[in-house]
Scaffold this motif. Structure first.
Motif, mmCIF file in Angstrom:
data_model
loop_
_atom_site.group_PDB
_atom_site.id
_atom_site.type_symbol
_atom_site.label_atom_id
_atom_site.label_comp_id
_atom_site.label_asym_id
_atom_site.label_seq_id
_atom_site.Cartn_x
_atom_site.Cartn_y
_atom_site.Cartn_z
ATOM 1 N N UNK A 1 18.059 -42.351 11.313
ATOM 2 C CA UNK A 1 18.371 -43.528 12.126
ATOM 3 C C UNK A 1 18.715 -43.144 13.564
ATOM 4 N N UNK A 2 19.512 -42.106 13.742
ATOM 5 C CA UNK A 2 19.897 -41.685 15.091
ATOM 6 C C UNK A 2 18.675 -41.247 15.897
ATOM 7 N N UNK A 3 17.781 -40.523 15.263
ATOM 8 C CA UNK A 3 16.563 -40.082 15.949
ATOM 9 C C UNK A 3 15.714 -41.266 16.376
ATOM 10 N N UNK A 4 15.608 -42.260 15.504
ATOM 11 C CA UNK A 4 14.765 -43.421 15.799
ATOM 12 C C UNK A 4 15.383 -44.331 16.866
ATOM 13 N N UNK A 5 16.686 -44.555 16.792
ATOM 14 C CA UNK A 5 17.328 -45.526 17.680
ATOM 15 C C UNK A 5 17.707 -44.950 19.032
ATOM 16 N N UNK A 6 18.063 -43.660 19.075
ATOM 17 C CA UNK A 6 18.645 -43.123 20.295
ATOM 18 C C UNK A 6 17.875 -41.936 20.878
#
Length: 487
Positions: free
Chosen positions: A17-22
């Protein structure tokens, strides 16, 4: 910002999720801006949930595009960005797989950046596996929070990582330090003669730092129930913002000069007396309520949360700094989930004039105040009093406003974009040094231990409010209130 610094950016947790969102959106924005990333720079995603590069690029196309297309997507830039991305499928739990990573990147040019967008339990195994295949040289490693559960576990991670990477290779990221108003706080204080003489106990009455969220724990119930707001937000974000606000002027803006001054603030924090915790610390937990017309459940009924959980979702603290500049000035820190609004701000309340020739209205609240809004819209406002038009000397609170998106023509750089560029270019000033982290944990631990031993549950508050009434009562003891209560 032009650069010719070649790099290989290895992203562990490449489908997370962190890779995708930020992370990937931030790298795309730097790529789209032109000149910020060297043309030869490569992004190497590491994951095990997709089969190959083609499937990974489909994943990125589906999951990252929504975060980079809000203002319209430049398809040419997007296509050329995807050309930067390579993919290596490995199992992070299997050290033997790291030979595949070594083979994939050994001929790629430039500095290697290893970004660990994974759970902290994988930090040490990943570092050991990188060292085993010789990838800990000519490299920088980025560690996401949380780094440990307490001082002991934090030291254990730092010790293990420090055996493999030198301190100047380790970038402990706190994205709040990359926000534009935080950078402008340094500019306001140290670049303007107007503010620095006032930035001390003689002229500052109190300071508030708030990070409030409308969201609950979402899909992170298991993680959050073992963490809580004190570990998740206070030990890192809030204490880092506090140290920026209260630090002495560094002799320069180089990495260690800035971090030395932040460390002095953290070491000057007045230790919390366990017998006084009830007076200076409030913990709360949200119950069911309504936010923007939508009913939301209580924390104890969230997925992954124990029904009898005593984990705090809200913290308010009164903090004092025992040094010459700030002695006697209360700093009020607050953070929470399921609050009335999503806002992060720093409020500096200056003392009122000692005597008013203009009447009692010149002593009114709402003036002599500086408000730095970090989110959702980044602004700086200076509140003062002015005469209302018309007969008589009637005063009203007015403000001078610096809205970055209106004043500057350049697009604002998101926090992650700035910080990732700093990693690639070897700038450490906005990253947390180990001794800073240790000082923060050392100050927080007495509160953690006292709450762990306490039989009293967190104070309840309804979702969609500003937290327990006790947080307001704590400020009332100092004849002040939270900013939204005054308004």
């Amino acid at each position: 910002m032009q650069t010719d610094s070649s790099f290989t950016f290895v992203l562990f947790g490449g489908t997370g999720d962190l890779s995708m969102r930020k992370i990937l959106p931030a790298l795309f924005e730097a790529h789209r801006a032109g000149g910020m990333l060297a043309d030869s720079g490569k992004i190497v995603a590491v994951a095990r949930h997709v089969a190959d590069r083609g499937e990974y690029l489909q994943w990125v196309d589906a999951h990252v595009k929504p975060y980079v297309s809000k203002n319209g997507l430049d398809e040419v830039a997007w296509t050329s960005f995807l050309a930067r991305i390579e993919f290596v499928k490995i199992d992070l739990g299997n050290p033997d797989d790291f030979a595949q990573l070594r083979d994939a990147i050994q001929d790629l040019p430039g500095i290697r950046v290893f970004y660990l967008a994974t759970g902290p339990s994988l930090f040490v195994p990943i570092c050991h596996a990188l060292a085993a295949v010789g990838l800990n040289h000519n490299a920088r490693i980025v560690l996401e929070k949380p780094l440990g559960y307490d001082l002991k576990s934090s030291n254990a991670i730092n010790d293990a990582v420090g055996e493999i990477f030198a301190e100047e290779q380790i970038y402990r990221i706190d994205h709040y330090l990359g926000k534009e108003p935080v950078q402008n706080l340094l500019a306001l204080r140290f670049g303007n003669a107007l503010f620095e003489p006032l930035w001390r106990r003689e002229w500052v009455e109190s300071i508030q730092i708030t990070i409030a969220e409308e969201l609950g724990v979402e899909a992170r119930g298991d993680f959050y129930d073992n963490t809580g707001a004190l570990r998740d937000m206070v030990q890192n974000h809030l204490l880092q913002l506090l140290s920026i606000v209260a630090m002495e002027p560094p002799h320069s803006m180089d990495s260690d000069s800035v971090r030395d001054e932040k460390l002095r603030v953290l070491r000057a924090l007045k230790p919390i007396d366990p017998r006084e915790i009830g007076k200076v610390a409030v913990r709360g937990q949200y119950h069911s309520g309504v936010i923007r017309g939508n009913a939301v459940p209580a924390y104890a009924t969230e997925h992954g949360v124990k029904p009898d959980s005593s984990t705090e979702t809200f913290v308010a603290l009164k903090v004092e700094i025992e040094n010459w500049r700030w002695a006697g000035v209360p700093f009020f820190l607050r953070t929470g989930k399921r609050l009335a609004d999503r806002v992060a701000e720093i409020v500096v309340n200056f003392r009122p004039v000692p005597h008013s020739a203009l009447g009692a209205s010149a002593l009114r609240a709402g003036a002599n105040r500086l408000v730095l809004r970090l989110q959702p819209n980044e602004t700086i406002r200076l509140y003062c009093l002015a005469k209302q038009p018309g007969e008589g000397m009637n005063l009203a609170s007015v403000h001078l406003n610096l809205a970055f998106d209106q004043f500057f023509r350049e697009a604002q750089m998101e926090a992650y974009q700035r910080l990732l560029l700093d990693v690639i270019n070897g700038r450490l000033a906005l990253f947390v040094r180990r001794d800073e982290q240790e000082a923060a944990w050392r100050w927080v631990e007495p509160i953690l231990n006292e709450w762990k031993a306490s039989t009293k549950p967190p104070k309840p508050y309804a979702a969609g409010t500003w937290g327990p009434a006790a947080a307001s009562a704590m400020l009332a003891q100092h004849d002040t209130c939270w900013l939204e209560e005054e308004n």
